[in-house]
Design a protein around this motif. Sequence first.
Motif: not given
Length: 510
Positions: A120-134
Amino acid sequence: MEPNIHKPLLGEEPEMDYQTLGEPDPRQIEKEYYSTLKNRRLFLAAFAAVLGNFNFGFALVYTSPVIPALEKSPNLDLKLNEDTASWFGSVFMLGVAAGGLGTMYFNDRLGRKLSIMLSSVPSVFGYLFMAGAQGIWMLLVGRVLTGFAGGVTSASIPVYISEICHPRVRGALGSCPQIMAVLGALFLYALGLILPWRWLAVAGEVPVVLMVIFLYFMPDSPRFLISKGKEDEALDALKWLRGEDVDYWWEYERIKESVQEQSEPISWAEIKKPYIRKPITITLLMRFLQQLSGVTPILVYLEVIFGQTAVILPPKYDTVIVGAVRLVSVLVAAFSVDKVGRRLLLCISAILMFFANLTLGLYIHFVPLHSNNSSTVMVNGSHEGLSSHLTNGITVIPLIATMFFIIGYAMGWGPITWLLMAEVLPLKTRGVVSGLCVLASWLTAFAMTKAFLLVKYGLEAPFFFFSVICVVNLIFTYLIPETRGRSLERIESYFRTGRKSFLESFRGRR
């Protein structure tokens, strides 16, 4: 007539057995024990675990609606071209391979349950990266992280489920990881119709959080706990899974005896022994051939494929249709795998995938393709004279062929390869080799997905290659043992007998 003393353990049970007067039949005792079990808590534990597969299926096909959207992005920092799109689609598999490699350590150190929760740890951070991608680099990092999480769950969940199950439900529950992965993909396709690509990443956080909450209250694998000397915890786990009013001591003693026989860690010298080498070879080759059949690039680029083949409906709706068909097919497999067996479903699966891939290859070779860059039609070879009326009439073929490919894959080579991996591997190799299978499988998937959009011989070339692999899959099916209705201990005992050669022992069943 001389009795057939060489009949393999996994063959059909004889109708009658000679027994000493008064001696109980062990198989009858086993049958009666399993008939007394209540499965409600077992199903709950399996559901908690396979939420991780839901997330994996969601993350795997995330690119399908996102790539077309980002190819048209007005933001140049996020705009995808052919090369960056291929990286966006394929780098996920590198993450999965790394996750599988990590699970070779996690599975046997932390346990199956904690390994799943750790994902769950890398999954949560991965989605955060894509949701806020610049920028594209943030999208790629997000894909790698969610891929790593998927690699951990791919290697841990089938092992966890196989070890908490009994033979009567192991086939059906062993198909649940694939069912949930398919459901996750279908959920993504459906949300892609109404949500922007950033909100799709936010939605991916939900199953991850639910998985951690549910799994926290579930027991770990009794087999793993016994292997770590935690016998009281193992007994409590088995009691919780089977129910307190059944003779769980009978099963506990069998599991304990099997685990104690394998208390020593696996060594390289021991891997060379047939009873370990053969199941490892089966699982590795199955995972390798599964990916070579083309399933990952087809799923990842499904909307892109439909866009280039000018399917009769808009690509985003076609993907939802295919996702729904895939879900129905894997449900059929789940309910039939314990009735008709693993091998028959694998044969049917390989045949359907062969004809589907061949049809797609021939269609793309002979029928005009739709250009992504304009509304014009590109014509292959000598078929420039095809009328637009004819072309429009046959554009349903790619959709039908893809549906049959998905039906075939979901009935056999999708769920059963994971099920057999957890069934045939000896306990002492199960944690390490399951991670190795994920590593080999998804490195192959990365190469296939990365090359798919960049192939220079036309889109038909990959589908012709996939067709050839499906023939190899069909041949390989005859080397796979039938494990339906057998406990993990009996399956392992079968590979230890060594009375006949690997191939001859299965031919003897006929």
